[in-house]
Design a protein around this motif. Structure first.
Motif, PDB file in Angstrom:
ATOM      1  N   LEU A 121       0.822  -1.205   0.000  1.00 53.19           N
ATOM      2  CA  LEU A 121       0.000   0.000   0.000  1.00 53.19           C
ATOM      3  C   LEU A 121       0.861   1.261   0.000  1.00 53.19           C
ATOM      4  O   LEU A 121       1.980   1.279   0.523  1.00 53.19           O
ATOM      5  N   LYS A 122       0.282   2.313  -0.566  1.00 53.79           N
ATOM      6  CA  LYS A 122       0.908   3.640  -0.530  1.00 53.79           C
ATOM      7  C   LYS A 122      -0.177   4.683  -0.754  1.00 53.79           C
ATOM      8  O   LYS A 122      -0.891   4.630  -1.761  1.00 53.79           O
ATOM      9  N   ASN A 123      -0.329   5.563   0.210  1.00 57.27           N
ATOM     10  CA  ASN A 123      -1.319   6.642   0.114  1.00 57.27           C
ATOM     11  C   ASN A 123      -2.732   6.111  -0.171  1.00 57.27           C
ATOM     12  O   ASN A 123      -3.468   6.674  -0.979  1.00 57.27           O
ATOM     13  N   GLY A 124      -3.063   5.002   0.467  1.00 60.13           N
ATOM     14  CA  GLY A 124      -4.407   4.448   0.312  1.00 60.13           C
ATOM     15  C   GLY A 124      -4.626   3.676  -0.966  1.00 60.13           C
ATOM     16  O   GLY A 124      -5.753   3.246  -1.245  1.00 60.13           O
ATOM     17  N   GLN A 125      -3.578   3.465  -1.755  1.00 56.72           N
ATOM     18  CA  GLN A 125      -3.675   2.689  -2.993  1.00 56.72           C
ATOM     19  C   GLN A 125      -2.875   1.397  -2.857  1.00 56.72           C
ATOM     20  O   GLN A 125      -2.044   1.252  -1.951  1.00 56.72           O
ATOM     21  N   TYR A 126      -3.121   0.450  -3.757  1.00 59.74           N
ATOM     22  CA  TYR A 126      -2.363  -0.799  -3.749  1.00 59.74           C
ATOM     23  C   TYR A 126      -1.567  -0.920  -5.042  1.00 59.74           C
ATOM     24  O   TYR A 126      -1.961  -0.412  -6.097  1.00 59.74           O
ATOM     25  N   GLN A 127      -0.427  -1.597  -4.949  1.00 56.99           N
ATOM     26  CA  GLN A 127       0.460  -1.724  -6.105  1.00 56.99           C
ATOM     27  C   GLN A 127       0.085  -2.932  -6.954  1.00 56.99           C
ATOM     28  O   GLN A 127      -0.110  -4.032  -6.444  1.00 56.99           O
ATOM     29  N   LEU A 128       0.003  -2.716  -8.253  1.00 58.46           N
ATOM     30  CA  LEU A 128      -0.173  -3.776  -9.238  1.00 58.46           C
ATOM     31  C   LEU A 128       0.792  -3.500 -10.367  1.00 58.46           C
ATOM     32  O   LEU A 128       0.686  -2.469 -11.045  1.00 58.46           O
ATOM     33  N   ASP A 129       1.751  -4.386 -10.519  1.00 66.19           N
ATOM     34  CA  ASP A 129       2.871  -4.173 -11.436  1.00 66.19           C
ATOM     35  C   ASP A 129       3.599  -2.890 -11.033  1.00 66.19           C
ATOM     36  O   ASP A 129       3.962  -2.754  -9.871  1.00 66.19           O
ATOM     37  N   ASN A 130       3.748  -1.944 -11.920  1.00 67.84           N
ATOM     38  CA  ASN A 130       4.549  -0.755 -11.609  1.00 67.84           C
ATOM     39  C   ASN A 130       3.709   0.466 -11.265  1.00 67.84           C
ATOM     40  O   ASN A 130       4.225   1.588 -11.223  1.00 67.84           O
ATOM     41  N   LYS A 131       2.410   0.240 -11.004  1.00 62.74           N
ATOM     42  CA  LYS A 131       1.537   1.365 -10.713  1.00 62.74           C
ATOM     43  C   LYS A 131       0.758   1.108  -9.429  1.00 62.74           C
ATOM     44  O   LYS A 131       0.565  -0.039  -9.014  1.00 62.74           O
ATOM     45  N   SER A 175      -9.971  -5.119  -4.710  1.00 60.21           N
ATOM     46  CA  SER A 175      -8.804  -4.927  -5.573  1.00 60.21           C
ATOM     47  C   SER A 175      -8.813  -6.000  -6.646  1.00 60.21           C
ATOM     48  O   SER A 175      -9.647  -6.908  -6.634  1.00 60.21           O
ATOM     49  N   GLU A 176      -7.876  -5.929  -7.545  1.00 57.91           N
ATOM     50  CA  GLU A 176      -7.736  -6.988  -8.555  1.00 57.91           C
ATOM     51  C   GLU A 176      -7.347  -8.317  -7.906  1.00 57.91           C
ATOM     52  O   GLU A 176      -7.555  -9.375  -8.478  1.00 57.91           O
ATOM     53  N   PHE A 177      -6.793  -8.249  -6.703  1.00 61.40           N
ATOM     54  CA  PHE A 177      -6.392  -9.454  -5.983  1.00 61.40           C
ATOM     55  C   PHE A 177      -7.523 -10.014  -5.120  1.00 61.40           C
ATOM     56  O   PHE A 177      -7.349 -11.045  -4.485  1.00 61.40           O
ATOM     57  N   GLY A 178      -8.649  -9.332  -5.056  1.00 56.78           N
ATOM     58  CA  GLY A 178      -9.773  -9.792  -4.252  1.00 56.78           C
ATOM     59  C   GLY A 178     -10.196  -8.766  -3.230  1.00 56.78           C
ATOM     60  O   GLY A 178      -9.748  -7.610  -3.243  1.00 56.78           O
ATOM     61  N   MET A 179     -11.064  -9.210  -2.314  1.00 58.50           N
ATOM     62  CA  MET A 179     -11.610  -8.325  -1.289  1.00 58.50           C
ATOM     63  C   MET A 179     -10.643  -8.218  -0.117  1.00 58.50           C
ATOM     64  O   MET A 179     -10.081  -9.226   0.351  1.00 58.50           O
ATOM     65  N   VAL A 180     -10.460  -7.011   0.407  1.00 51.37           N
ATOM     66  CA  VAL A 180      -9.566  -6.794   1.540  1.00 51.37           C
ATOM     67  C   VAL A 180     -10.230  -7.318   2.814  1.00 51.37           C
ATOM     68  O   VAL A 180     -11.369  -6.977   3.123  1.00 51.37           O
ATOM     69  N   VAL A 181      -9.483  -8.143   3.551  1.00 45.73           N
ATOM     70  CA  VAL A 181     -10.006  -8.697   4.800  1.00 45.73           C
ATOM     71  C   VAL A 181      -9.235  -8.191   6.016  1.00 45.73           C
ATOM     72  O   VAL A 181      -9.698  -8.316   7.150  1.00 45.73           O
ATOM     73  N   LYS A 182      -8.061  -7.617   5.798  1.00 48.86           N
ATOM     74  CA  LYS A 182      -7.260  -7.082   6.886  1.00 48.86           C
ATOM     75  C   LYS A 182      -6.343  -6.019   6.326  1.00 48.86           C
ATOM     76  O   LYS A 182      -5.823  -6.161   5.217  1.00 48.86           O
ATOM     77  N   GLU A 183      -6.123  -4.946   7.101  1.00 44.61           N
ATOM     78  CA  GLU A 183      -5.344  -3.834   6.550  1.00 44.61           C
ATOM     79  C   GLU A 183      -4.487  -3.186   7.628  1.00 44.61           C
ATOM     80  O   GLU A 183      -4.931  -2.972   8.757  1.00 44.61           O
ATOM     81  N   GLY A 184      -3.234  -2.891   7.269  1.00 42.88           N
ATOM     82  CA  GLY A 184      -2.326  -2.125   8.111  1.00 42.88           C
ATOM     83  C   GLY A 184      -1.934  -0.850   7.415  1.00 42.88           C
ATOM     84  O   GLY A 184      -2.554  -0.437   6.426  1.00 42.88           O
TER      85      GLY A 184
END
Length: 684
Positions: free
Chosen positions: A253-263, A292-301
């Protein structure tokens, strides 16, 4: 709105209208085991009466399950708010609603008719239902599918992957043999699912007769379609397979976003309010859903999150439709067409038919993904699109085979490659992430029982199924005999004598099983054998004890604990392990599958060193596909849970004696064993 109906109930009486050979339309013949034989003039009437019949036997449970499937447990009863949140957070409820909207009209009609039958029964018999569950009425067709999704996706799949599964172990046994192994030359099928003995895991047995089909079998309570069954030409059973189609990803994560490849990408976020009943009123809880493209978030830090991917989140797969098609199939070709639907989320399929075909199919939504089996058993830390699923394998791409040379198929929740021996398929022929390659002691016992059997009658087939010996113990016994008794203290020496004189059978009268169960627990699950399991010698490995001093030490500890709890090493199994349902109680037989016992039973503590059956042998049905179908069956805990119903636990004594009931497929036999007759003259 409730549907109106006119119904005539004729208890315990066979009138002249019933004595003819022609089946009556739109009626239920209830036999003396509480099993409904449902005769219907149309499919809509068939499933209406199926809903009615299930409410008759399980009314309170049905309404409870539909309330839970709505994610309303907190709102209705102030219970299980975390499950309500999870059903929303993971998108299970939303997926079921999308699925209902996409259903073909045929399947919608089944759900509508089933719900109408439920509501009609409730309206007519409201006084039978517990007050707290009436809030669920009326049941809607959507509720049936929401319950289906809750059971299969949350309970069967998601919970077993995040280890929230309340001490249950999914399991089943299944056998199919062709005429080369039977005295009659007919194929046979053994259905033997293992699930918990309570709540949404319970089965309901029924017989569905219409102008186009004659289908007998069982389904989970609350579902309209037969899930394990047979008709006049073919039959199938399921076992829970090793399919891995729920995956956990660690996201960056970064600034409330998630990384997918280079973005970095935005989550799709929405929220909703759910209500929880409290002692003083109610409160509203916000549930946030992040996708997300990886699925539903179930836990977050702060910098990481865990997302979960599970199948059919878009609701496009059709569970109800596939089971309908399987039950309606009248030939191998039609059944294989049904399998192509790939609508069920998991389950092996084991099949037999009147034409002497037997079939194994590794069913379910198997995702295409990169990496081997081991990679996907852990949380996958990834930012790469290479780790995203690439759709599902088709029914032609998963492990499957027809008519093996061996003449037999077995599965006891082992991977597909050992479902017959010599193997009909090889792990080399499939992607490495498809399934592991292993065979535990229970499937080994299963294979050893059926492998060399010949000229079997149906009763002999059933007798094999009731075997209670521990393959794990039998594998240990020879090496245990090499221990020098003179080196043991008196208690450990006595324990060794008991084990060496025992035949390995978990029978109520046996004195070895309680001690051996404690001994096996002390040994642990790994590192006992010097030779590991070998795919090229699957029924004789693992073998040879690796560390005899450790084995002796474990036996010493187990003997001391046994003596402390029971005051003797010679306690019988049935004194300690009990079968208890309703007012019925009997000494148990069978035991844990981890000990290599084919007759699988798992127990929960009762106190005072006793245990009661909580999971395992549920529905058993042995079928022979001759010119006329012959079958024997048993629902271990009975076919009802509703208070006051005489069939709560009424089959438990037969279970304790390892006996099955005759299945009454002919109308004349149903009439001879009639408990109640219900005629439906209007379902409009």
């Amino acid at each position: 709105m409730y549907k109106k109906l006119l119904i005539l109930i004729v208890p315990f009486v066979i009138g002249t209208a019933l004595t003819g050979s022609k089946p009556q339309s739109d009626e239920i013949l209830w036999d003396k085991w509480g099993i409904p034989h449902i005769y219907a003039s149309t499919d809509n009437n068939l499933y209406y009466m199926m809903g009615w019949a299930q409410m008759h036997n399980h009314g309170n449970l049905m309404l409870k399950l539909y309330g839970e499937g709505r994610a309303k447990s907190g709102e209705y009863w102030g219970e299980n708010i975390e499950r309500d949140k999870l059903l929303h957070q993971l998108g299970v409820l939303a997926a079921s609603r999308r699925s209902f909207a996409q259903l073909p009209q045929k399947e919608k009609d089944v759900l509508i008719a089933f719900a109408n039958g439920i509501n009609a029964y409730a309206q007519k018999n409201l006084n039978e239902l517990e007050e707290k569950f009436k809030v669920v009425l009326p049941v809607k067709p959507e509720d049936i599918l929401q319950h289906t999704f809750r059971v299969f996706y949350l309970e069967f799949l998601v919970n077993r992957n995040i280890r929230k599964a309340n001490n249950w172990t999914p399991g089943s046994n299944g056998w199919a043999i062709n005429g080369s192994k039977t005295a009659s030359g007919n194929s046979m099928l053994m259905a033997n699912p293992h699930l918990n003995w309570n709540d949404f895991w319970l089965f309901f047995e029924a017989h569905l007769i219409s102008g186009t089909n004659d289908l007998y079998g069982t389904t989970l309570v609350g579902l309209p379609t037969i899930g394990i069954g047979f008709n006049k030409n073919l039959g199938w059973t399921h076992t829970v397979n090793t399919l891995d189609n729920v995956d956990l990803y660690e996201l960056t994560l970064k600034n409330g976003q998630y990384q997918l490849d280079n973005k970095f990408h935005d989550f799709t976020i929405d929220s909703l309010l759910i209500t929880e009943k409290t002692e003083t009123g109610s409160r509203e809880i916000v549930v946030v859903r992040k996708q997300s493209e990886f699925g539903m978030v179930v836990k977050e830090g702060e910098n990481k999150a865990i997302a979960m991917k599970w199948p059919n989140s878009d609701g496009k797969l059709n569970i109800i439709g596939q089971w309908l098609a399987m039950g309606e199939a009248q030939s191998l070709g039609q059944f294989q067409e049904a399998l192509k639907m790939n609508g069920l989320p998991l389950f092996n399929v084991i099949y037999s038919d009147k034409e002497n075909n037997i079939l194994y199919h590794f069913g379910g939504n198997a995702p295409k993904k990169n990496g081997d089996w081991g990679k996907w058993q852990n949380i996958v830390s990834s930012t790469s699109s290479d780790d995203l699923w690439q759709g599902y394998y088709s029914s032609k791409e998963v492990p499957s085979y027809l008519n093996p040379k061996s003449g037999w198929i077995q599965n006891a929740n082992d991977p597909p490659y050992t479902s017959t021996i010599p193997a009909a398929i090889s792990p080399k022929d499939y992607p490495s992430h498809m399934a592991p390659n292993a065979m535990g002691f229970r499937p080994q016992r299963s294979a050893l029982l059926i492998k060399d059997a010949e000229n079997l009658s149906l009763d002999e087939f059933i007798a094999l199924k009731h075997d209670t010996k521990s393959e794990y113990f039998l594998r240990l016994k020879e090496d245990l005999s090499k221990i020098d008794p003179s080196e043991l203290d008196s208690l450990t020496k006595k324990a060794l004598e008991i084990l060496l004189s025992w035949d390995g059978a978990f029978e109520a009268s046996s004195t070895g099983p309680v001690l051996f169960s404690m001994f096996a627990k002390e040994l642990g699950s790994k590192g006992v054998f010097a030779e590991e399991w070998d795919f090229n010698d699957p029924l004789n490995t693992p073998a040879k004890l690796k560390n005899l001093p450790y084995v002796i030490s474990s036996l010493k500890i187990a003997a001391a604990k046994h003596q402390d709890v029971y005051g003797s090493l010679a306690v019988s199994y049935g004194e300690v392990y009990r079968l208890e349902v309703g007012k019925h109680s009997f000494g148990a037989n069978g035991g844990a599958g981890s000990l290599g016992i084919f007759r699988t039973m798992n127990f929960s503590p009762k106190g005072n060193g006793q245990f009661f059956a909580a999971h395992g042998e549920t529905y058993v049905c042995a079928t022979e596909f001759g010119d006329e179908i012959t079958a024997k069956a048993l629902m271990s805990y009975g076919n009802a849970t509703q208070p006051g119903n005489p069939h709560v636990g009424d089959q438990l004594e037969l279970f304790s004696k390892k006996k099955l009931r005759k299945v009454w497929l002919k109308r004349e036999d149903q009439l001879k064993n009639l408990e109640k007759h219900e005629k439906f003259s209007s379902m409009q």
